[in-house]
Design an enzyme around this catalytic site. Structure first.
Site, PDB file in Angstrom:
ATOM      1  N   SER A  86       5.129  -0.914   3.725  1.00 53.36           N
ATOM      2  CA  SER A  86       3.737  -0.615   3.486  1.00 53.36           C
ATOM      3  C   SER A  86       2.817  -1.834   3.539  1.00 53.36           C
ATOM      4  O   SER A  86       1.610  -1.680   3.687  1.00 53.36           O
ATOM      5  CB  SER A  86       3.587   0.043   2.116  1.00 53.36           C
ATOM      6  OG  SER A  86       3.907  -0.864   1.084  1.00 53.36           O
TER       7      SER A  86
ATOM      8  N   SER B 137       9.044  -2.791   1.820  1.00 54.01           N
ATOM      9  CA  SER B 137       7.646  -2.935   2.243  1.00 54.01           C
ATOM     10  C   SER B 137       7.198  -4.359   2.514  1.00 54.01           C
ATOM     11  O   SER B 137       6.085  -4.569   2.982  1.00 54.01           O
ATOM     12  CB  SER B 137       6.720  -2.316   1.192  1.00 54.01           C
ATOM     13  OG  SER B 137       6.740  -0.918   1.281  1.00 54.01           O
TER      14      SER B 137
ATOM     15  N   LYS C 281      -2.473  -8.314  -0.760  1.00 54.85           N
ATOM     16  CA  LYS C 281      -2.371  -6.870  -0.509  1.00 54.85           C
ATOM     17  C   LYS C 281      -3.254  -6.098  -1.484  1.00 54.85           C
ATOM     18  O   LYS C 281      -3.298  -6.433  -2.676  1.00 54.85           O
ATOM     19  CB  LYS C 281      -0.902  -6.447  -0.667  1.00 54.85           C
ATOM     20  CG  LYS C 281      -0.618  -4.989  -0.301  1.00 54.85           C
ATOM     21  CD  LYS C 281       0.864  -4.665  -0.474  1.00 54.85           C
ATOM     22  CE  LYS C 281       1.210  -3.249  -0.071  1.00 54.85           C
ATOM     23  NZ  LYS C 281       2.649  -2.940  -0.224  1.00 54.85           N
TER      24      LYS C 281
END
Lengths: 476, 102
Positions: free
Chosen positions: A154, A178, A79
């Protein structure tokens, strides 16, 4: 090789049998990821050179007859809120569009030491703030299962690459759900470990008391492998825990007879009926496997969203103060004084959701409101944590939905921030308490949308969580 | 509660954020709605409850301390430290004028 369905044990076996080399795998995985990525926008950028160098090192070890590591040759995505030395790390924000970190996150160092091959950086909501990945400054991610829908957020890109098959596993971060929510929306496994289990060093801070790094994968076993490699004390993060890391795979015996499972009644009342039916069937499977299922109550649940959005915005407003145009890349051109430069840089650089959270956080911390909001929320947080410790005095694990509904359509919830925040109801409690929790795929709706089952256990009992998840996965 | 545009401007100033009039209007509405929702916390009795700032685990009080020694492998030179700045020279960050003498 079929890259889209590979798992870690399969790669280990294929490399040992010389079916392909780590370099061939990395090349094929990069080519596949680059050709498939335009469909979903799940990767923000690739780091081919670094990937091929890591793969060459694995091949060299194999040629010398050495162990290439637990993740030898395994192609992964990271990420883009987790820093990678020399590889652009944007946090999906215009403010960090050209930021090249001078160091690696501890999680990244440990994965690469174990032989992992990082293909590229995964898209996400800006600074990990969002539940749909629509807050990325570089465009939303589309859910590979249904391209007109969000992948969740997210860590939407991290979930999407695993579902799309453009990485075998990935790293995400979880502050209020997330990891688990996008895992549920994309039909993959996603794990939020105990707070402090994995070092946060090199995870760009959003809300420091709530942030976690955790893995995504196609199987429970693969997530356990990634966690095992990353977990453990790190001197660079004072909140990382010295607790020993057990052998998670030894716990995954398939035998869960006598395990006591709690179903919290507060987590089932606003659940969409189709998701509820899927979780109900999953609970029936656990009963068939010999688990004892009891109803429990986590009475403070109703207050969790208000509590969470006070604490996380307060911490975010403080953490995001560092993006002032001085140290990090983007700076507003229009400024005659230092304060004006700060204000213009931040006003031009942050997206809508980041501004909303900075404003809320600044408000709740401001003079005259601190006690009423922030301190009050911290007291409520203590009660939420107590709900869980009381529950774990009675049960070994808690089973619950991850989200009230499956993946929604792009644009569907963007106009109403409160509705978007309310969708985090089942995941934020685990972060507030700091306990391990995960999403494991439990089936699809009639429209083919994945639904994840959430498993939560007590602090540092990832082994118990994996044991239950693995047994369920094998009998689903 | 009613969040006014003036309050939004005041908070934006504290947070060093330049906002345009449209953003101010939208934030006044959003903050109002969210802060009203957060008042829900007043329903719950927290008297005698210690605030929880951090997740804690069992450890010695000194568990997070290390020897105060230089670690060369962790050292950045100033060129590396300033490499990501929009404007830096000779190992320093350059910023607009801080003090304005009349």
């Amino acid at each position: 090789m079929n890259i889209a369905t590979l798992t870690i044990p399969q790669i280990k076996q294929d490399l040992a049998a010389r079916k392909y080399s780590a370099t061939e795998l990395a090349q094929a995985a990069l080519a596949f990821a680059q050709s498939e990525n335009p469909k979903t926008n799940a990767y923000l950028h690739f780091c081919s050179e670094r990937a091929l160098a890591a793969a060459a090192a694995v091949d060299a070890k194999l040629a010398r007859g050495e162990d290439p590591g637990e993740l030898g040759g395994v192609p992964i995505a990271v990420k883009d809120v987790i820093v990678t030395k020399g590889v652009r790390t944007t946090c999906a924000s215009k403010l960090l569009e050209n930021y090249i970190p001078p160091y690696d996150a501890t999680a990244v160092v440990r994965l690469e030491q174990a032989g992992a091959v990082i293909l590229g950086k995964a898209n996400c909501d800006e600074f990990a703030m969002g539940s749909s990945n629509e807050n990325s400054a570089f465009g939303p991610v589309r859910n590979p299962v249904a391209l007109d829908r969000v992948p969740g957020g997210s860590s939407g890109g991290s979930a999407a690459v695993v579902a799309q098959g453009t990485a075998v596993a990935s790293l995400g971060s979880d502050t209020g759900g997330s990891i688990r929510q996008p895992a549920s929306f994309c039909g993959v496994v996603g794990v939020t470990p105990t707070y402090g289990r994995v070092s946060r060093y090199g995870l760009v801070a959003f809300a420091s008391s709530l942030d976690h790094i955790g893995p995504f994968s196609r199987t429970v076993s693969d997530s356990a492998t990634l966690l095992k490699v990353m977990a453990g004390r790190d001197d660079q993060d004072a909140t990382s825990a010295p607790a020993p890391v057990p052998d998670y795979h030894a716990a995954m015996t398939g035998d869960v007879r006598g395990m006591k499972i709690g179903l919290p009644k507060e987590y089932f009342k606003d659940l969409e009926s189709e998701s509820g039916a899927i979780i109900g069937r999953a609970v029936d499977t656990l009963k068939k496997l010999g688990c004892e299922v009891v109803d429990i109550s986590l009475p403070t649940t109703d207050y969790a969203i208000a509590c969470y959005y006070i604490i996380c915005t307060a911490e975010a407003s403080s953490n995001l103060a560092r993006y002032d145009g001085v140290r990090y890349t983007t700076r507003s051109a229009a400024a005659n004084s230092l304060p004006e430069m700060y204000r213009n840089t931040r006003g031009e650089g942050f997206g809508r959701e980041c501004k909303r959270r900075i404003m809320l956080g600044t408000y709740v911390l401001s003079h005259g409101y601190y006690d009423a909001y922030y301190l009050k929320a911290q007291r409520v947080r203590a009660l939420i944590a107590k709900d869980f410790s009381d529950a774990f005095a009675q049960v070994d694990a808690i089973v619950a939905p991850v989200s009230p509904f499956p993946a929604f359509k792009l644009g569907e919830k963007m106009a109403d921030p409160l509705q978007m925040y309310l969708s985090d109801i089942y995941t934020i409690t685990g972060d507030l308490a700091g306990i391990p929790c995960m999403s494991v795929p439990a089936g699809n709706t009639a429209d083919g949308l994945p639904v994840g089952m959430q498993i939560l256990t007590k602090h540092f009992d990832e082994a118990g969580m994996f044991r239950l998840a693995h047994a369920y996965e094998q009998n689903r | 509660m009613k969040i006014t545009p003036e309050q939004v401007r005041y908070v934006a100033n504290l947070g060093n954020l330049r906002l345009n009039d449209d953003e101010i209007a939208a934030l006044a509405k959003d903050m109002d709605e969210l802060l009203v929702y957060m008042e829900k916390l007043n329903e719950i009795d927290t008297s005698g409850v210690e605030p929880m700032a951090q997740v804690l685990y069992e450890a010695e009080e000194t568990a997070t301390l290390r020897e105060d020694v230089e670690r060369p492998e962790r050292k950045f030179d100033s060129a590396t430290a300033t490499a990501n700045s929009a404007l830096a020279a000779q190992g320093y960050f350059k910023v607009p004028k801080v003090i304005d003498r009349q």
